[in-house]
Design a protein around this motif. Structure first.
Motif, PDB file in Angstrom:
ATOM      1  N   HIS A  97      -5.539   6.625  -4.945  1.00 42.71           N
ATOM      2  CA  HIS A  97      -6.954   6.770  -4.569  1.00 42.71           C
ATOM      3  C   HIS A  97      -7.874   6.726  -5.787  1.00 42.71           C
ATOM      4  O   HIS A  97      -7.431   6.890  -6.921  1.00 42.71           O
ATOM      5  CB  HIS A  97      -7.163   8.105  -3.853  1.00 42.71           C
ATOM      6  N   HIS A 107       1.273   5.376  -2.209  1.00 43.50           N
ATOM      7  CA  HIS A 107       0.703   6.343  -3.146  1.00 43.50           C
ATOM      8  C   HIS A 107       1.804   6.997  -3.969  1.00 43.50           C
ATOM      9  O   HIS A 107       2.976   6.981  -3.575  1.00 43.50           O
ATOM     10  CB  HIS A 107      -0.086   7.408  -2.383  1.00 43.50           C
ATOM     11  N   HIS A 140       3.288   7.926   1.387  1.00 40.49           N
ATOM     12  CA  HIS A 140       3.018   8.961   0.400  1.00 40.49           C
ATOM     13  C   HIS A 140       4.322   9.567  -0.109  1.00 40.49           C
ATOM     14  O   HIS A 140       4.323  10.552  -0.837  1.00 40.49           O
ATOM     15  CB  HIS A 140       2.111  10.044   0.990  1.00 40.49           C
ATOM     16  N   HIS A 192       0.844  -1.201   0.000  1.00 34.93           N
ATOM     17  CA  HIS A 192       0.000   0.000   0.000  1.00 34.93           C
ATOM     18  C   HIS A 192       0.876   1.245   0.000  1.00 34.93           C
ATOM     19  O   HIS A 192       1.496   1.563   1.009  1.00 34.93           O
ATOM     20  CB  HIS A 192      -0.915  -0.024   1.236  1.00 34.93           C
ATOM     21  N   ASP A 201       1.210   2.575   3.670  1.00 38.85           N
ATOM     22  CA  ASP A 201       0.390   3.673   3.138  1.00 38.85           C
ATOM     23  C   ASP A 201       1.306   4.885   2.865  1.00 38.85           C
ATOM     24  O   ASP A 201       0.922   6.033   3.071  1.00 38.85           O
ATOM     25  CB  ASP A 201      -0.705   4.041   4.153  1.00 38.85           C
ATOM     26  N   GLU A 241      -6.274   1.855  -4.146  1.00 40.64           N
ATOM     27  CA  GLU A 241      -6.981   1.990  -2.881  1.00 40.64           C
ATOM     28  C   GLU A 241      -8.367   2.489  -3.243  1.00 40.64           C
ATOM     29  O   GLU A 241      -8.569   3.686  -3.439  1.00 40.64           O
ATOM     30  CB  GLU A 241      -6.280   2.968  -1.921  1.00 40.64           C
TER      31      GLU A 241
END
Ligand SMILES: [Zn+2]
Ligand SMILES: [Zn+2]
Length: 561
Positions: free
Chosen positions: A368, A338, A525, A336, A523, A407
């Motif tokens: 997203h 981004h 970024h 996971h 997650d 996601e």
């Protein structure tokens, strides 16, 4: 209040100096930047305008990175060509270049003492208020303040009403058990406690060593033949602005934010004993007492005839054989993260390279979808264009694999935010609740159930949706979610963002007892965000996870298969 030692802000030492002959030494960019930073810090300490603080910090950053000598720009009246320099900052720069200092900064340095500010904040007072209080009462230590409070002198200070007085008295009463006013996030707590421990050659203990999601007891244990020297070094650390308690082998210091840190300077023959005592929860330690004296932890446990217990498991009383817990090294990939396609700060290739450099075999890009709202989300078209970029990156990084993931938002009615034919193309689908989190338990559980029934969903992201100290957990029936996850072969995420850590340890343990697989993810970024795997793994360890319980300890074909 406790200025036990005279202290001037560290930044003032770096002031550009005027040589004795009266000509000013040239002011270089780093010196100018330092002075602006110092100004920002002191304005902040004085509870000044936060916009001013930010503006000065930004200008300092620009100046530090400027390729040209800023002093020359200032002299030729061109300072405002620099990003972030407006008329106010230009005037300060002029003064600094001309006179070698900023008069208001020098004045602030005389007025604002970080030690008083830190102690005041620890007691729940604003910065200005604490300095005023200390001056008005002429107190210089915690003891003196306690005496003044007991004598009812607090309310004689202008601006201190009965409510503030009660608050200070209450905080003073709890001083033996120092706690911050709000728990610290784990990353911030590690930075502080780990930094103090490293500077003193000690061990981080307290909540941090158990990797609690919100840390209240911040403690460091040192082995010290001569405790006085360790206590003195502790008091002189830049992180510690004041000592609020001090005895022969123990001290409590506070940071400028008012966060208390406890130091235990243990006799070397009892270091292990002190470390066990300062690490476990009160219930865990009480169940082991009386603790034998021993120089290290292993010897303490040996003397108790117990196997050594990983700190993450020292919550509830436990005397058994601990399992072989999951380790950071067991993780083979991150599922996971981004990129700039949604709200990440780096490209697919940058994230892939960083994951490969960490020794991973794979990384799933999970940007997203549109329903997330606040940030850009990927449409079906975007998903397909991103596929080209991922394919190109895979040619560069092979045999490392960047996975096509998403996601995908779970809409309020339980449908997913992308059509099934798009999800079917992907390697890895995370489903997430972002909006509409205040749903009642029954609806929320149905919403999540519907998403987990989708054949393409592989993992439920941050299942409880909390933000630590900011937003409570969603009303979600986890027992029901475990049942469905088990039926559908869906994994549950242990999200490693420091303000999420979701599932949390207790829930990981419940999930594993129910037989559900977990995934440890960051997650991330940014490239730096990939480091949060340590937080996710520690949270899984708090839930007694072994490597076999965690999907991304497996090779890629076991995950895709
Ligand atoms: Zn999310
Ligand atoms: Zn995410």
């Amino acid at each position: 209040m406790p200025p036990r030692r005279e202290q001037t802000p560290a930044t003032s030492r770096r002031a550009p100096s005027a040589p004795a002959d009266g000509t000013l030494s040239p002011v270089d960019n780093p010196q100018i930047a330092d002075r602006l930073d110092a100004f920002a810090t002191l304005v902040e300490l004085a509870d000044g305008n936060p916009h001013t603080v930010r503006a000065y910090r930004r200008a300092a950053e620009t100046i530090r990175g400027a390729a040209v000598p800023v002093a020359e720009l200032v002299r030729s009246g061109r300072a405002r060509e620099l990003r972030g320099v407006g008329p106010g900052i230009e005037a300060r720069l002029g003064e600094l270049v001309e006179t070698g200092d900023i008069a208001e900064l020098a004045e602030l340095e005389r007025e604002v003492s970080p030690d008083l500010v830190g102690f005041g904040r620890y007691l729940g007072l604003g910065a200005k208020r604490s300095v005023e209080l200390a001056r008005a009462l002429d107190v210089h230590s915690a003891d003196e303040l306690r005496e003044a409070a007991a004598a009812g002198r607090l309310r004689t200070v202008p601006g201190i009403g009965p409510k503030t007085e009660a608050q200070v008295l209450e905080a003073l009463a709890h001083e033996a058990e120092p706690r911050p006013r709000h728990g610290l996030l784990l990353n911030r707590a590690w930075e502080l406690v780990g930094g103090v421990a490293a500077a003193l050659d000690g061990e981080a203990a307290g909540d941090v060593r158990r990797w609690r999601d919100s840390c209240e007891l911040l403690a460091v244990v040192c082995a010290a033949g001569d405790p006085r020297s360790v206590l003195a070094r502790f008091g002189a650390l830049p992180q510690i602005v004041a000592l609020v308690e001090e005895s022969e082998r123990r001290a409590v210091g506070v940071t400028v934010e008012g966060v208390p840190v406890e130091l235990v300077a243990a006799d070397p023959g009892r270091f292990g004993t002190a470390l066990v005592r300062a690490t476990g929860s009160p219930a865990y330690v009480a169940a082991l007492e009386p603790l034998p004296d021993a120089p290290d932890e292993e010897a303490v446990f040996r003397a108790l005839d117990l196997p050594w217990c990983p700190p993450e498991l020292r919550e509830e009383p436990f005397r058994g054989e601990p399992p072989t817990l999951l380790k950071l090294d067991d993780i083979r990939g991150d599922l996971h993260c981004h990129t700039t396609w949604s709200d990440g700060r780096m490209s697919v290739e940058e994230m892939g390279r960083a994951a490969r450099a960490r020794g991973y075999a794979y990384l799933a890009i999970c940007d997203h979808t549109p329903a997330v709202g606040a940030v850009r989300g990927l449409s079906p078209d975007d998903v397909r264009r991103q596929a080209d970029e991922i394919a190109a990156t895979n040619e560069l990084l092979a045999p490392f694999r960047v996975l096509r993931g998403i996601e995908c938002d779970i809409l309020p009615d339980g449908r997913l935010d992308l059509p099934d034919d798009v999800l079917a193309e992907l390697d890895w689908v995370q489903a997430s609740v972002h909006g509409g989190q205040r749903m009642p338990r029954i609806e929320m559980t149905k919403r999540v159930e519907a998403a987990l029934r989708n054949p393409y969903v592989r993992c439920l992201s941050h299942p409880k949706g909390r933000y630590i100290n900011r937003r409570p957990e969603n009303a979600l029936d986890l027992e029901r979610v475990f049942e469905i996850a088990l039926e559908e072969g869906v994994a549950l995420e242990v999200n490693g963002l420091p303000d999420r850590l979701d599932l949390r340890g207790e829930h990981v343990r419940d999930a594993l007892r129910a037989g559900v697989q977990i995934v440890c993810s960051t997650d991330a970024h940014s490239v730096r965000g990939l480091e949060n795997m340590a937080l996710s793994v520690a949270t899984a360890r708090r839930g007694w996870a072994t490597a076999a319980d965690v999907l991304n300890t497996r090779p890629l074909d076991a995950i895709l298969g």
